[in-house]
Motif scaffolding. Structure first.
Motif, short mmCIF file in Angstrom:
data_model
loop_
_atom_site.label_atom_id
_atom_site.label_comp_id
_atom_site.label_asym_id
_atom_site.label_seq_id
_atom_site.Cartn_x
_atom_site.Cartn_y
_atom_site.Cartn_z
N THR A 199 -0.35 8.19 8.38
CA THR A 199 -1.25 7.04 8.48
C THR A 199 -0.57 5.89 9.23
O THR A 199 0.59 5.59 8.96
CB THR A 199 -1.67 6.57 7.08
OG1 THR A 199 -2.30 7.64 6.39
CG2 THR A 199 -2.64 5.39 7.16
N VAL B 94 -0.77 11.68 -2.26
CA VAL B 94 0.09 11.92 -1.10
C VAL B 94 1.04 13.08 -1.38
O VAL B 94 1.13 13.58 -2.50
CB VAL B 94 0.91 10.65 -0.77
CG1 VAL B 94 0.00 9.52 -0.29
CG2 VAL B 94 1.73 10.21 -1.97
N HIS C 258 1.00 4.88 1.71
CA HIS C 258 0.43 5.54 2.88
C HIS C 258 1.00 6.96 3.03
O HIS C 258 2.20 7.18 2.82
CB HIS C 258 0.76 4.76 4.16
CG HIS C 258 -0.23 3.68 4.46
ND1 HIS C 258 -0.11 2.85 5.57
CD2 HIS C 258 -1.37 3.28 3.83
CE1 HIS C 258 -1.11 2.00 5.61
NE2 HIS C 258 -1.88 2.24 4.54
N LYS C 259 0.12 7.86 3.45
CA LYS C 259 0.62 9.16 3.90
C LYS C 259 1.48 8.94 5.14
O LYS C 259 1.27 7.99 5.89
CB LYS C 259 -0.54 10.09 4.23
CG LYS C 259 -1.39 10.49 3.03
CD LYS C 259 -2.54 11.39 3.47
CE LYS C 259 -3.41 11.77 2.27
NZ LYS C 259 -4.57 12.61 2.67
N ARG D 87 -5.65 0.60 4.21
CA ARG D 87 -6.18 1.41 3.10
C ARG D 87 -5.05 1.80 2.15
O ARG D 87 -3.89 1.93 2.57
CB ARG D 87 -6.84 2.69 3.62
CG ARG D 87 -8.09 2.50 4.45
CD ARG D 87 -8.58 3.84 4.97
NE ARG D 87 -7.57 4.47 5.83
CZ ARG D 87 -7.59 5.78 6.13
NH1 ARG D 87 -8.53 6.57 5.63
NH2 ARG D 87 -6.65 6.27 6.93
N ASP D 88 -5.41 2.01 0.92
CA ASP D 88 -4.45 2.54 -0.05
C ASP D 88 -4.76 4.02 -0.25
O ASP D 88 -5.92 4.40 -0.39
CB ASP D 88 -4.55 1.79 -1.38
CG ASP D 88 -3.42 2.19 -2.32
OD1 ASP D 88 -2.25 2.08 -1.91
OD2 ASP D 88 -3.71 2.61 -3.46
N GLU D 89 -3.72 4.87 -0.25
CA GLU D 89 -3.92 6.32 -0.39
C GLU D 89 -3.15 6.78 -1.64
O GLU D 89 -1.93 6.99 -1.58
CB GLU D 89 -3.42 7.05 0.86
CG GLU D 89 -4.20 6.66 2.11
CD GLU D 89 -3.65 7.28 3.39
OE1 GLU D 89 -4.39 8.05 4.03
OE2 GLU D 89 -2.48 6.99 3.72
N LYS E 144 0.83 -1.19 0.00
CA LYS E 144 0.00 0.00 0.00
C LYS E 144 0.88 1.26 0.00
O LYS E 144 2.03 1.26 0.46
CB LYS E 144 -0.90 0.04 1.25
CG LYS E 144 -1.80 -1.19 1.41
CD LYS E 144 -2.87 -1.26 0.35
CE LYS E 144 -3.80 -2.47 0.61
NZ LYS E 144 -4.85 -2.58 -0.41
#
Length: 229
Positions: free
Chosen positions: A39, A50, A35-36, A45-47, A33
């Motif tokens: 996070t 960013v 991530h920010k 979750r996938d973001e 994934k």
């Protein structure tokens, strides 16, 4: 005979099924994934949008060795590699990279590992950081030095010296010696010339500056007058 063989096949089949249910999934079943940086790691979750971010893997084989690379991707990139590294996952098949960032644009992640089946894991994402305004530096004001006025000393007037007059001293008169011969007294029957003695006065007068000068005393004149009679 046939019953024993059938029982043996059933036991093997149940053992394999139990292993599939209770054992960890093979590495290809894991996931990665974007991530920010704020996070939590266990958030799956996938973001895809960013600024500062990290990569995190879940459910891979224990101690899996991962190689990853990020390429710039159309429409903003040209598929060149912009960042890459390796990562060793923990005993649970989990691991993450350090925080990182890239110039604003579109990118694609390629996540590969030993023993994988098929293509590498892939994720596309955007980096969009807010522009940072550069603060305008405050100009430094250099104070103007205050000039110190030059004080011109006032000349001290020179006083005129007072001249003390020196008193004039009148010289002391030196007495004049009397060189007049002693008088001659004639005899009783001598009717000759009688010499008269005249007294000559010698005066020592000291004249001071503040006293008036006295008139000189006349000096008697000596004469020889014949005496008859």
């Amino acid at each position: 005979m046939f019953a024993v063989a059938a029982l043996t096949v059933l036991v093997i089949s149940n053992t394999a099924s139990a292993g599939a249910v209770h054992g960890k999934p093979p590495g290809d079943n894991g996931d990665v994934k974007i991530h920010k940086w704020t996070t939590p790691e266990d958030d799956q979750r996938d973001e895809p949008n960013v600024c500062v971010f990290y990569l995190v893997g879940f459910n891979f084989d224990a101690a899996e060795q991962v190689s990853w690379e990020i390429k710039s991707w159309p429409p903003t990139g040209d598929k060149t590699t912009v960042k890459s590294s390796t990562l060793v996952l923990d005993k649970d098949g989990h691991g993450r990279t350090a925080d990182m960032t890239l110039p604003n644009g579109h990118y694609k992640l390629f996540w590969t590992f030993a023993g994988e089946h098929g293509a590498a894991k892939q994720k596309v994402f955007w980096v969009a950081c807010e522009p940072t305004s550069t603060p305008t530096p405050t100009p430094t004001v250099t104070p103007t030095p205050t000039s110190t006025p030059t004080v011109t000393p006032t000349p001290t007037p020179t006083g005129t010296p007072t001249v003390t007059p020196t008193p004039t001293r009148t010289p002391t008169s030196t007495p004049t010696p009397n060189n007049t011969p002693p008088p001659t007294h004639p005899g009783r029957d001598d009717h000759g010339t009688v010499a008269h003695d005249w007294i000559k006065w010698d005066e020592n007068v000291t004249q001071t500056q503040d006293e008036p000068t006295p008139a000189p005393t006349p000096t008697p004149v000596k004469t020889d007058i014949p005496v008859t009679g």
